[in-house]
Enzyme design. Structure first.
Site, mmCIF file in Angstrom:
data_model
loop_
_atom_site.group_PDB
_atom_site.id
_atom_site.type_symbol
_atom_site.label_atom_id
_atom_site.label_comp_id
_atom_site.label_asym_id
_atom_site.label_seq_id
_atom_site.Cartn_x
_atom_site.Cartn_y
_atom_site.Cartn_z
ATOM 1 N N ARG B 51 0.839 -1.201 0.000
ATOM 2 C CA ARG B 51 0.000 0.000 0.000
ATOM 3 C C ARG B 51 0.868 1.244 0.000
ATOM 4 O O ARG B 51 2.018 1.202 0.439
ATOM 5 C CB ARG B 51 -0.842 0.053 1.273
ATOM 6 N N ASP B 53 0.161 5.335 1.407
ATOM 7 C CA ASP B 53 -0.818 6.139 2.145
ATOM 8 C C ASP B 53 -1.309 7.339 1.343
ATOM 9 O O ASP B 53 -0.706 7.702 0.320
ATOM 10 C CB ASP B 53 -0.185 6.649 3.447
ATOM 11 N N TYR B 111 12.606 3.773 -2.129
ATOM 12 C CA TYR B 111 11.815 4.973 -1.859
ATOM 13 C C TYR B 111 12.700 6.201 -1.920
ATOM 14 O O TYR B 111 13.860 6.149 -1.489
ATOM 15 C CB TYR B 111 11.207 4.914 -0.445
ATOM 16 N N ARG B 199 9.015 7.673 6.520
ATOM 17 C CA ARG B 199 8.636 8.993 7.027
ATOM 18 C C ARG B 199 9.177 9.242 8.428
ATOM 19 O O ARG B 199 9.501 10.385 8.772
ATOM 20 C CB ARG B 199 7.113 9.153 6.985
#
Lengths: 247, 247
Positions: B51, B53, B111, B199
């Site tokens: 997933r 967000d 990422y 994050r």
């Protein structure tokens, strides 16, 4: 009463343009709503240097408004930015004399138009640059820019919907095209712009880049004063109002 | 039945994340709607590599689905792109064997996280980079990156909401911080990522850049296995899923 001049940036993607419209989210609407809060419910009218259409961006739009509040310039900037949504930002506020007028005193405007050339579309630049899938000839576009520079009747390159009192003669001091990461940037500095003029000019310049027109045909097209001679008005996503110059 | 693997980009700004949710605009929802049209009303389930967000972007998310249609890979790409909204783009489609699984066969993910450092906010990057008003020390952030590289229990740097069966040990093959126009780019390549891990890691690295932590304290924080020791989870706007690597 004090007159306040503000220079502002906005991301036009989620606005129905600059001008107030009932039940639509517009830049002027958001500015007047913030000013109404600062003035405890009193409505304050703002005046912009000019309108921008739906999807058109600004890095340096200028507005003015009058207020009976006596805030310093920097406090105006802070108060407005605290209340404005995150797609509008006041870059500078100034206390100006009462004869300053954001629209009537504007002497020059600068617009940029970004074009992204790539065979495929790109999700991240879809609202920020106009997408052209084919390759473009830079030298030819630059040659056509040189023909557009100067004082001309721009009827061929403005919307037939433009309701202009008087002439369609405008002076472009700068018309350039340069390479930019993944595409091109067009720069226009002029004493005034007719409705859709930048978007029609870039549409034409891209056709020059594609080989559909030769640069030297620009003068003939200007002389024709006929909007139907050149291509469609291209999208607003590549267009930025960068600067408004006053006396 | 044929299994199709797609690599896609999306601008996460206007999605409630990747995963299907009733009455919410999600990436998987849009993909399944497009597939339903291609299959004349038949529902097709897609499986993503994982997933993302709300507000998180992708340059290289991977999904798979099964179809009884026999389209070539390039026709899958064309058909889907013709039906998808302009904030999702299928970069590549491939016909794969039936034992390919977008989630279970993923060996590595990459990422990127973009940070914009500037005293003032910027309307154009608000959805695409995390804004930090203060200056940051690059060398200290790079030193802390070096401590994070390798195999560690990342409990300190993952959400307490992460429902992980088994261990929170992950291996980061690459953790770097480099200057980028107007800010910094962080790169993470690892065998797996816990919920909110990137994050929270970047939040910590920014605190190192601010001088709140010394780089060498990283190992002690990892050893503490305590989420409450480090700062808040920072915004999704700077985060991009760039690549999913399979065997």
């Amino acid at each position: 009463m004090t007159r306040i001049k503000c220079t502002l940036a906005y991301d036009g993607s989620n606005f129905y343009g600059f001008q107030i419209q009932p039940d639509k989210r517009t830049v002027a609407g958001e500015l007047e709503q913030a000013l109404k809060k600062i003035h405890k419910g009193e409505s304050i009218r703002i005046q912009g240097s000019g309108r921008t259409d739906t999807g058109v961006h600004a890095e340096g739009q200028v507005i003015h408004f009058d207020s009976k509040l006596s805030l310093g310039a920097d406090n105006w900037k802070k108060a407005l930015n605290a209340l404005l949504p995150d797609d509008i930002f006041i870059k500078a506020a100034e206390i100006v004399s009462e004869d300053f007028h954001a629209r009537f005193n504007a002497k020059m405007k600068e617009y940029h138009y970004y074009v992204r050339t790539s065979p495929e579309r790109d999700v991240f630049s879809r609202n920020y640059a106009y997408h052209v899938p084919e390759q473009l000839n830079l030298t030819k576009m630059q040659d056509a820019c040189a023909y557009l520079k100067g004082t001309h009747d721009f009827t061929t390159f403005s919307s037939v919907k433009a309701t202009v009192q008087g002439s369609r003669v405008r002076t472009l001091y700068t018309v350039t095209c340069e390479e930019h990461p993944n595409g091109f940037r067009f720069v226009f500095i002029g004493d005034g712009f007719l409705y859709n003029m930048v978007r029609i000019l870039v549409s034409f310049l891209l056709d020059v880049g594609r080989g559909k027109w030769q640069p030297e045909e620009t003068l003939e097209l200007l002389a024709a004063k006929d909007r139907t001679r050149v291509g469609k008005t291209i999208g607003p996503e590549g267009l930025y109002l960068v600067r408004v110059v006053y006396e």
